[in-house]
Design an enzyme around this catalytic site. Structure first.
Site, PDB file in Angstrom:
ATOM      1  N   TYR A 162      26.439 103.650  89.314  1.00  0.00           N
ATOM      2  CA  TYR A 162      26.588 104.248  87.991  1.00  0.00           C
ATOM      3  C   TYR A 162      27.821 103.692  87.279  1.00  0.00           C
ATOM      4  O   TYR A 162      27.766 103.374  86.082  1.00  0.00           O
ATOM      5  CB  TYR A 162      26.692 105.768  88.097  1.00  0.00           C
ATOM      6  N   GLU A 169      27.301  98.542  80.271  1.00  0.00           N
ATOM      7  CA  GLU A 169      27.017  99.077  78.933  1.00  0.00           C
ATOM      8  C   GLU A 169      28.143  98.733  77.966  1.00  0.00           C
ATOM      9  O   GLU A 169      27.899  98.350  76.816  1.00  0.00           O
ATOM     10  CB  GLU A 169      26.830 100.589  79.013  1.00  0.00           C
TER      11      GLU A 169
END
Length: 240
Positions: A162, A169
């Site tokens: 994650y 991102e």
């Protein structure tokens, strides 16, 4: 009167059992659908990469973008699952994850000029890895007790993956800034008593600290869930 109260109680219990049964079938179907969708995406990407090597990276969105978009948009339903009580999880961390992925998909990855970038392929791999860790675990929780290995993977491997996805991102947003600077996409002049020009790249730059703060909150929540889950497993093992 007692007979009437017993009847009402039995009706409430029957309604509750029916609601639980419907919730079970719905959640099982949802998790299975998401698992199959992300398995298809991951398998397709891997097969193309093994067949065409680095040349396959540019066409990632063209081949799996529709399925990826569908799976991510369906994930919005998970917020209603938690709010309705049919799924036990914390709402705020899940909200952060759903918003950050759909925001990136709809406003950045959806741009045709950006879809051929390598970062899109990397991001899809990381997102799919997270989902392929989570959905089998949640399916197992519905039908049985997950094994310790599955529990450990769910709450240990998922955390660094994650974190890597959030970093990717951020990189994708930084790579998109020159495009929005040159094209002016989503930048608008607001017709208000005081003329205001909204420059979309500035909004993206302002989103980066929000992304960092939200991901920090999510990691903290995941670490807390990991500690509680492993503690509960150890307690059950000692009792057993």
């Amino acid at each position: 009167m007692d007979k009437f109260n017993k009847l009402q109680k039995s009706e409430r219990e029957a309604a509750q059992e029916m609601r639980c049964s419907i919730g079970f079938v719905y959640l099982f179907s949802y998790y299975l659908l998401q698992f199959c969708g992300h398995t298809w995406i991951f398998s397709n990407m891997t097969a193309r990469f093994l067949s065409f090597g680095l040349d396959a990276l540019a066409g990632t969105f063209y081949f799996v973008g529709v399925m990826m978009s569908l799976c991510l948009l369906l994930s919005v339903l998970e917020l209603f699952h938690i709010a309705d009580g049919i799924e036990e999880s914390q709402l705020l961390p899940r909200l952060v994850q759903v918003i950050e992925r759909n925001f990136l998909l709809l406003l950045i990855i959806s741009q045709e000029e950006f879809q051929s970038k390598t970062v899109v392929c990397v991001l899809f791999y990381l997102w799919n890895t997270l989902h392929l860790i989570r959905y089998p675990y949640q399916l197992m929780c519905l039908i049985s007790t997950p094994s310790f290995n599955m529990l450990w993977v769910r709450y240990t491997i998922a955390i660094p993956v994650y974190i890597l996805s959030v970093i990717t991102e951020g990189i994708s947003i930084l790579q998109a800034l020159p495009y929005y600077e040159s094209e002016g996409t989503y930048s608008v002049q607001l017709k208000t008593p005081v003329s205001v020009y909204v420059h979309f790249p500035y909004l993206l730059m302002a989103y980066l600290p929000l992304l960092a703060a939200g991901s920090g909150l999510t990691v903290r929540s995941l670490l807390k869930e990991r500690s509680q889950s492993l503690d509960n497993w150890n307690k059950k093992r000692k009792i057993g």
